[in-house]
Write a protein that holds these residues in place. Sequence first.
Motif, PDB file in Angstrom:
ATOM      1  N   HIS A 162     -36.575  12.494 -19.950  1.00 19.56           N
ATOM      2  CA  HIS A 162     -34.954  12.179 -20.006  1.00 19.56           C
ATOM      3  C   HIS A 162     -34.895  10.697 -20.891  1.00 19.56           C
ATOM      4  O   HIS A 162     -35.572   9.876 -19.942  1.00 19.56           O
ATOM      5  N   PHE A 163     -34.276  10.512 -21.567  1.00 14.24           N
ATOM      6  CA  PHE A 163     -34.151   9.592 -22.254  1.00 14.24           C
ATOM      7  C   PHE A 163     -32.733   8.485 -21.817  1.00 14.24           C
ATOM      8  O   PHE A 163     -32.124   8.031 -22.368  1.00 14.24           O
ATOM      9  N   GLY A 164     -32.707   8.972 -20.486  1.00 16.45           N
ATOM     10  CA  GLY A 164     -31.465   8.296 -19.663  1.00 16.45           C
ATOM     11  C   GLY A 164     -32.025   7.643 -18.516  1.00 16.45           C
ATOM     12  O   GLY A 164     -31.228   7.281 -17.767  1.00 16.45           O
ATOM     13  N   SER A 165     -33.330   7.433 -18.455  1.00 20.28           N
ATOM     14  CA  SER A 165     -34.239   7.172 -17.260  1.00 20.28           C
ATOM     15  C   SER A 165     -34.086   5.906 -16.823  1.00 20.28           C
ATOM     16  O   SER A 165     -33.834   5.533 -15.749  1.00 20.28           O
ATOM     17  N   VAL A 166     -33.543   4.913 -17.899  1.00 15.38           N
ATOM     18  CA  VAL A 166     -33.656   3.366 -17.407  1.00 15.38           C
ATOM     19  C   VAL A 166     -32.452   3.147 -16.541  1.00 15.38           C
ATOM     20  O   VAL A 166     -32.444   2.456 -15.632  1.00 15.38           O
ATOM     21  N   ALA A 167     -31.374   3.888 -17.036  1.00 11.71           N
ATOM     22  CA  ALA A 167     -30.093   3.414 -16.458  1.00 11.71           C
ATOM     23  C   ALA A 167     -29.979   4.268 -15.029  1.00 11.71           C
ATOM     24  O   ALA A 167     -29.617   3.738 -14.201  1.00 11.71           O
ATOM     25  N   CYS A 168     -30.855   5.273 -14.854  1.00 15.64           N
ATOM     26  CA  CYS A 168     -30.827   6.022 -13.663  1.00 15.64           C
ATOM     27  C   CYS A 168     -31.655   5.231 -12.838  1.00 15.64           C
ATOM     28  O   CYS A 168     -31.586   5.103 -11.375  1.00 15.64           O
ATOM     29  N   LEU A 169     -32.728   4.773 -13.244  1.00 12.15           N
ATOM     30  CA  LEU A 169     -33.800   3.838 -12.435  1.00 12.15           C
ATOM     31  C   LEU A 169     -33.109   2.425 -11.836  1.00 12.15           C
ATOM     32  O   LEU A 169     -33.290   2.208 -10.854  1.00 12.15           O
ATOM     33  N   ILE A 170     -32.319   2.035 -12.730  1.00 10.93           N
ATOM     34  CA  ILE A 170     -31.605   0.698 -12.521  1.00 10.93           C
ATOM     35  C   ILE A 170     -30.469   0.877 -11.354  1.00 10.93           C
ATOM     36  O   ILE A 170     -30.487   0.294 -10.271  1.00 10.93           O
ATOM     37  N   GLY A 171     -29.829   1.997 -11.656  1.00  8.49           N
ATOM     38  CA  GLY A 171     -28.812   2.620 -10.405  1.00  8.49           C
ATOM     39  C   GLY A 171     -29.512   2.771  -9.220  1.00  8.49           C
ATOM     40  O   GLY A 171     -29.115   2.565  -8.041  1.00  8.49           O
ATOM     41  N   GLY A 172     -30.826   3.570  -9.061  1.00  6.31           N
ATOM     42  CA  GLY A 172     -31.338   3.908  -8.168  1.00  6.31           C
ATOM     43  C   GLY A 172     -31.979   2.539  -7.367  1.00  6.31           C
ATOM     44  O   GLY A 172     -31.829   2.529  -6.072  1.00  6.31           O
ATOM     45  N   MET A 173     -32.497   1.928  -8.086  1.00  3.58           N
ATOM     46  CA  MET A 173     -32.826   0.329  -7.532  1.00  3.58           C
ATOM     47  C   MET A 173     -31.862  -0.246  -6.673  1.00  3.58           C
ATOM     48  O   MET A 173     -32.039  -0.991  -5.645  1.00  3.58           O
ATOM     49  N   THR A 174     -30.611  -0.496  -7.252  1.00  2.00           N
ATOM     50  CA  THR A 174     -29.440  -1.067  -6.844  1.00  2.00           C
ATOM     51  C   THR A 174     -29.452  -0.304  -5.617  1.00  2.00           C
ATOM     52  O   THR A 174     -28.451  -1.218  -4.469  1.00  2.00           O
ATOM     53  N   SER A 175     -29.266   0.722  -5.545  1.00  2.42           N
ATOM     54  CA  SER A 175     -28.944   1.518  -4.485  1.00  2.42           C
ATOM     55  C   SER A 175     -29.880   1.158  -2.772  1.00  2.42           C
ATOM     56  O   SER A 175     -29.392   1.670  -1.815  1.00  2.42           O
ATOM     57  N   LEU A 176     -30.815   0.723  -3.159  1.00  7.76           N
ATOM     58  CA  LEU A 176     -31.577   0.166  -2.016  1.00  7.76           C
ATOM     59  C   LEU A 176     -30.914  -0.797  -0.951  1.00  7.76           C
ATOM     60  O   LEU A 176     -31.406  -0.922   0.082  1.00  7.76           O
ATOM     61  N   ILE A 177     -29.973  -1.430  -1.426  1.00  7.17           N
ATOM     62  CA  ILE A 177     -29.275  -2.219  -0.511  1.00  7.17           C
ATOM     63  C   ILE A 177     -28.386  -1.571   0.478  1.00  7.17           C
ATOM     64  O   ILE A 177     -28.053  -1.989   1.685  1.00  7.17           O
ATOM     65  N   PHE A 178     -28.539  -0.196   0.545  1.00  2.36           N
ATOM     66  CA  PHE A 178     -27.930   0.594   1.300  1.00  2.36           C
ATOM     67  C   PHE A 178     -28.770   1.570   2.223  1.00  2.36           C
ATOM     68  O   PHE A 178     -28.323   2.618   2.802  1.00  2.36           O
ATOM     69  N   LYS A 179     -30.105   0.968   1.867  1.00  2.00           N
ATOM     70  CA  LYS A 179     -31.085   1.868   2.612  1.00  2.00           C
ATOM     71  C   LYS A 179     -30.964   1.742   4.275  1.00  2.00           C
ATOM     72  O   LYS A 179     -30.603   0.905   4.737  1.00  2.00           O
ATOM     73  N   ASN A 180     -30.774   2.992   4.610  1.00  2.00           N
ATOM     74  CA  ASN A 180     -30.226   3.139   6.337  1.00  2.00           C
ATOM     75  C   ASN A 180     -30.616   4.348   6.779  1.00  2.00           C
ATOM     76  O   ASN A 180     -29.951   5.236   6.711  1.00  2.00           O
ATOM     77  N   SER A 181     -31.804   4.225   7.616  1.00  2.00           N
ATOM     78  CA  SER A 181     -32.259   5.347   8.311  1.00  2.00           C
ATOM     79  C   SER A 181     -31.397   6.033   9.048  1.00  2.00           C
ATOM     80  O   SER A 181     -31.274   7.239   9.250  1.00  2.00           O
ATOM     81  N   LYS A 182     -30.360   5.289   9.888  1.00  3.54           N
ATOM     82  CA  LYS A 182     -29.523   5.992  10.838  1.00  3.54           C
ATOM     83  C   LYS A 182     -28.500   6.787  10.072  1.00  3.54           C
ATOM     84  O   LYS A 182     -27.984   7.743  10.789  1.00  3.54           O
ATOM     85  N   GLU A 183     -28.315   6.593   8.886  1.00  5.41           N
ATOM     86  CA  GLU A 183     -27.262   7.480   7.967  1.00  5.41           C
ATOM     87  C   GLU A 183     -27.815   8.866   7.624  1.00  5.41           C
ATOM     88  O   GLU A 183     -27.160   9.872   7.436  1.00  5.41           O
ATOM     89  N   GLU A 184     -29.072   9.042   7.834  1.00  2.00           N
ATOM     90  CA  GLU A 184     -29.922  10.164   7.276  1.00  2.00           C
ATOM     91  C   GLU A 184     -29.379  11.510   7.926  1.00  2.00           C
ATOM     92  O   GLU A 184     -29.046  12.484   7.418  1.00  2.00           O
ATOM     93  N   LYS A 185     -29.507  11.576   9.335  1.00  2.00           N
ATOM     94  CA  LYS A 185     -29.076  12.666  10.129  1.00  2.00           C
ATOM     95  C   LYS A 185     -27.776  13.120  10.038  1.00  2.00           C
ATOM     96  O   LYS A 185     -27.353  14.404   9.864  1.00  2.00           O
ATOM     97  N   LYS A 186     -26.741  12.174   9.821  1.00  2.00           N
ATOM     98  CA  LYS A 186     -25.601  12.213   9.798  1.00  2.00           C
ATOM     99  C   LYS A 186     -25.107  12.918   8.262  1.00  2.00           C
ATOM    100  O   LYS A 186     -24.339  13.899   8.236  1.00  2.00           O
TER     101      LYS A 186
END
Length: 412
Positions: free
Chosen positions: A177-201
Amino acid sequence: MEKLDILMKTDVVLVFVITIGILMQKKEINNLLVSIVKAIMGYNIIVFGSNLAISTLGVLSLTIRRSLHVFDIIPSNETMISIVGYSYGKNALFIMIIAMVINIIIAKLTPLKYIFINGYYILYMSGMLALLINDKPTYSLIILSGIYLGFFMSFLPFITAPFIKKITGREDIGLAHFGSVACLIGGMTSLIFKNSKEEKKEKKKSSFMRDSSVLMAISMFFIYLLAIINIENGFLYDFTGETNKLYIAFKYSINFTVAFYLIILGVRMMTDEILFAFKGIGEKIIKDAKPAMDSAVFFTYNPEIVMLGFVTSLVGGIVTLMVQIKIKSPVVVPPVTTHLFSGGLAGIFGYVVGKRKGALLSAFVHGIIITVIPIFLLPLLRPHIGLMRTCYADSDFGILAIIFTFLRKLLF
């Protein structure tokens, strides 16, 4: 151009790949026929669903432009490939063939084992490169363009592989997919919300809503209604044949929901056959070969988040558009189809690392990126397309065009 169209039809590519893969495994002819028929049926269901989604979202795009009174830069991959047309089709064909050969060579000789199976995106990017060298289409530049494209057909699935593995839980498939870079940058910015406690909820919530077509239809109903509420009836009638706004919102929200689930149904039919065929290719031709496939293939893993990503990416695009108006820069009209197919994927990228907050941030960032990049891409294309106010919509077209222009100046 006719040969180009036939070569790049994805169903033709699928038949070729599946035939090689099944024959390599020495399966009986009836197994080959069953795999081909199921894969082509799945692909055509995807095409039917995608065309319905594009036509349905076209109405939304028109109403947004009408509501905001902006018509400056209107990105559209489909419009751009029609511009490439017969004038640049021959060079695009050569670039495409070279790129596919380079992609296979890289998969054979390097750890980048992904074979890019997304014919129309290869066609779009080949067309863009053909445009960029139109002023001096020498053999050297055509070869450089093909090598350049072939490298990114291998590299982009490789760099998105960590996210794809998290999404699918498997390592035998990649993203083409040639929209990969924007998806990748977006995904990397979301690392600030990485929270294992939220997963089960989140799991409890999504298990209830994951397959809810009703939720999707209701969401799209309100999106359409908000888009058309202030549009005059005469304009609505011109491109919908209707004037009742409640009915229009209802009709197109249902059409969109049907389109979305057709895409998912087609993906499920096609993907199994592709992966089975690649088992033979990986064993006999290219060790550990992996198919890289279109963004819609990954919608099946979390349709609810795809919808969330689509809406949030669109909001990001509209917010950025408002800023562009305020600062008097060129204004980019949101390409709604791209917000669905790329923004939805960006939402999934964000969700697998940052759950719902990650999906929101990732998709919003994606929406900003694809609303900014055309401002830099259009000046590169303008010498070749004149005063037309369109360009390619996905993030990687602009990024690869900028890099290619710099590379060309450096080497030639």
